[in-house]
Design a protein around this motif. Sequence first.
Motif, mmCIF file in Angstrom:
data_model
loop_
_atom_site.group_PDB
_atom_site.id
_atom_site.type_symbol
_atom_site.label_atom_id
_atom_site.label_comp_id
_atom_site.label_asym_id
_atom_site.label_seq_id
_atom_site.Cartn_x
_atom_site.Cartn_y
_atom_site.Cartn_z
ATOM 1 N N LYS A 24 0.827 -1.205 0.000
ATOM 2 C CA LYS A 24 0.000 0.000 0.000
ATOM 3 C C LYS A 24 0.865 1.260 0.000
ATOM 4 C CE LYS A 24 -3.992 2.084 2.238
ATOM 5 N NZ LYS A 24 -5.010 1.955 3.277
ATOM 6 N N TYR A 25 2.001 1.173 0.713
ATOM 7 C CA TYR A 25 2.923 2.303 0.826
ATOM 8 C C TYR A 25 4.331 1.827 0.445
ATOM 9 C CZ TYR A 25 -0.971 3.992 3.655
ATOM 10 O OH TYR A 25 -2.217 4.352 4.082
ATOM 11 N N PRO A 26 4.608 1.704 -0.858
ATOM 12 C CA PRO A 26 5.896 1.155 -1.308
ATOM 13 C C PRO A 26 7.118 1.897 -0.769
ATOM 14 C CG PRO A 26 4.377 1.321 -3.145
ATOM 15 C CD PRO A 26 3.728 2.005 -1.985
ATOM 16 N N ASP A 27 6.991 3.176 -0.481
ATOM 17 C CA ASP A 27 8.133 3.923 0.043
ATOM 18 C C ASP A 27 8.521 3.474 1.444
ATOM 19 O OD1 ASP A 27 8.395 5.395 -2.263
ATOM 20 O OD2 ASP A 27 7.265 7.120 -1.520
ATOM 21 N N SER A 28 7.670 2.678 2.094
ATOM 22 C CA SER A 28 7.990 2.176 3.431
ATOM 23 C C SER A 28 8.858 0.912 3.370
ATOM 24 C CB SER A 28 6.700 1.870 4.216
ATOM 25 O OG SER A 28 6.041 0.728 3.678
ATOM 26 N N MET A 29 9.066 0.383 2.167
ATOM 27 C CA MET A 29 9.851 -0.840 2.011
ATOM 28 C C MET A 29 11.315 -0.554 2.321
ATOM 29 S SD MET A 29 9.814 -3.577 -1.082
ATOM 30 C CE MET A 29 8.137 -4.022 -0.674
ATOM 31 N N ARG A 30 11.915 -1.463 3.078
ATOM 32 C CA ARG A 30 13.329 -1.329 3.425
ATOM 33 C C ARG A 30 14.192 -1.800 2.258
ATOM 34 N NH1 ARG A 30 12.630 -3.534 9.590
ATOM 35 N NH2 ARG A 30 11.494 -1.695 10.294
ATOM 36 N N VAL A 31 15.402 -1.301 2.209
ATOM 37 C CA VAL A 31 16.298 -1.610 1.092
ATOM 38 C C VAL A 31 16.521 -3.121 0.978
ATOM 39 C CG1 VAL A 31 18.641 -1.329 0.195
ATOM 40 C CG2 VAL A 31 17.435 0.633 1.156
ATOM 41 N N GLY A 32 16.767 -3.784 2.086
ATOM 42 C CA GLY A 32 16.980 -5.234 2.058
ATOM 43 C C GLY A 32 15.760 -5.982 1.548
ATOM 44 N N GLU A 33 14.586 -5.539 1.949
ATOM 45 C CA GLU A 33 13.347 -6.154 1.466
ATOM 46 C C GLU A 33 13.202 -5.952 -0.031
ATOM 47 O OE1 GLU A 33 10.825 -5.350 5.585
ATOM 48 O OE2 GLU A 33 10.496 -4.061 3.852
ATOM 49 N N LEU A 34 13.510 -4.751 -0.483
ATOM 50 C CA LEU A 34 13.397 -4.447 -1.908
ATOM 51 C C LEU A 34 14.366 -5.303 -2.718
ATOM 52 C CD1 LEU A 34 12.088 -2.806 -4.137
ATOM 53 C CD2 LEU A 34 13.766 -0.996 -3.702
ATOM 54 N N ARG A 35 15.588 -5.457 -2.231
ATOM 55 C CA ARG A 35 16.569 -6.294 -2.933
ATOM 56 C C ARG A 35 16.080 -7.738 -3.059
ATOM 57 N NH1 ARG A 35 21.818 -4.029 0.189
ATOM 58 N NH2 ARG A 35 22.204 -2.233 -1.144
ATOM 59 N N LEU A 48 11.263 -11.744 -7.793
ATOM 60 C CA LEU A 48 10.392 -11.479 -8.937
ATOM 61 C C LEU A 48 11.138 -11.489 -10.269
ATOM 62 C CD1 LEU A 48 8.104 -8.699 -7.415
ATOM 63 C CD2 LEU A 48 7.662 -11.157 -7.581
ATOM 64 N N GLY A 49 12.463 -11.567 -10.207
ATOM 65 C CA GLY A 49 13.263 -11.680 -11.427
ATOM 66 C C GLY A 49 13.288 -10.420 -12.270
ATOM 67 N N TRP A 50 13.242 -9.264 -11.621
ATOM 68 C CA TRP A 50 13.250 -8.010 -12.362
ATOM 69 C C TRP A 50 14.638 -7.736 -12.927
ATOM 70 C CZ3 TRP A 50 10.253 -4.281 -8.607
ATOM 71 C CH2 TRP A 50 8.909 -4.664 -8.582
ATOM 72 N N SER A 51 14.670 -7.245 -14.144
ATOM 73 C CA SER A 51 15.934 -6.872 -14.775
ATOM 74 C C SER A 51 16.408 -5.530 -14.208
ATOM 75 C CB SER A 51 15.742 -6.729 -16.288
ATOM 76 O OG SER A 51 14.898 -5.618 -16.565
ATOM 77 N N ASP A 52 17.685 -5.248 -14.406
ATOM 78 C CA ASP A 52 18.229 -3.946 -13.997
ATOM 79 C C ASP A 52 17.474 -2.820 -14.685
ATOM 80 O OD1 ASP A 52 20.099 -5.301 -12.476
ATOM 81 O OD2 ASP A 52 21.736 -5.005 -13.902
ATOM 82 N N GLU A 53 17.127 -3.047 -15.944
ATOM 83 C CA GLU A 53 16.395 -2.034 -16.707
ATOM 84 C C GLU A 53 15.024 -1.755 -16.088
ATOM 85 O OE1 GLU A 53 14.371 -1.715 -21.077
ATOM 86 O OE2 GLU A 53 16.360 -2.621 -20.985
#
Length: 78
Positions: A41-52, A58-63
Amino acid sequence: MNSSVIFKSMVAASKVIRGITNEDIVKALGITPPTLLHRMKYPDSMRVGELRKLIELLGWSDESVMHLLTYQDDGELG
């Protein structure tokens, strides 16, 4: 369209493509289901480690990641 909507759409699409459930994400990120709902709901609350971990799961590319991080809503369509 703002970056939160794009983030949520990218997560949803990647979940479908890879057959990933919210339970899979919760386990991979080491968070509780209510915390996941808050992060979505609030993506900006995600921590860097969680985002990594999420990016890897999810297999997202660098692009794709760079597109998300540098997205600017100029108010124009197309």
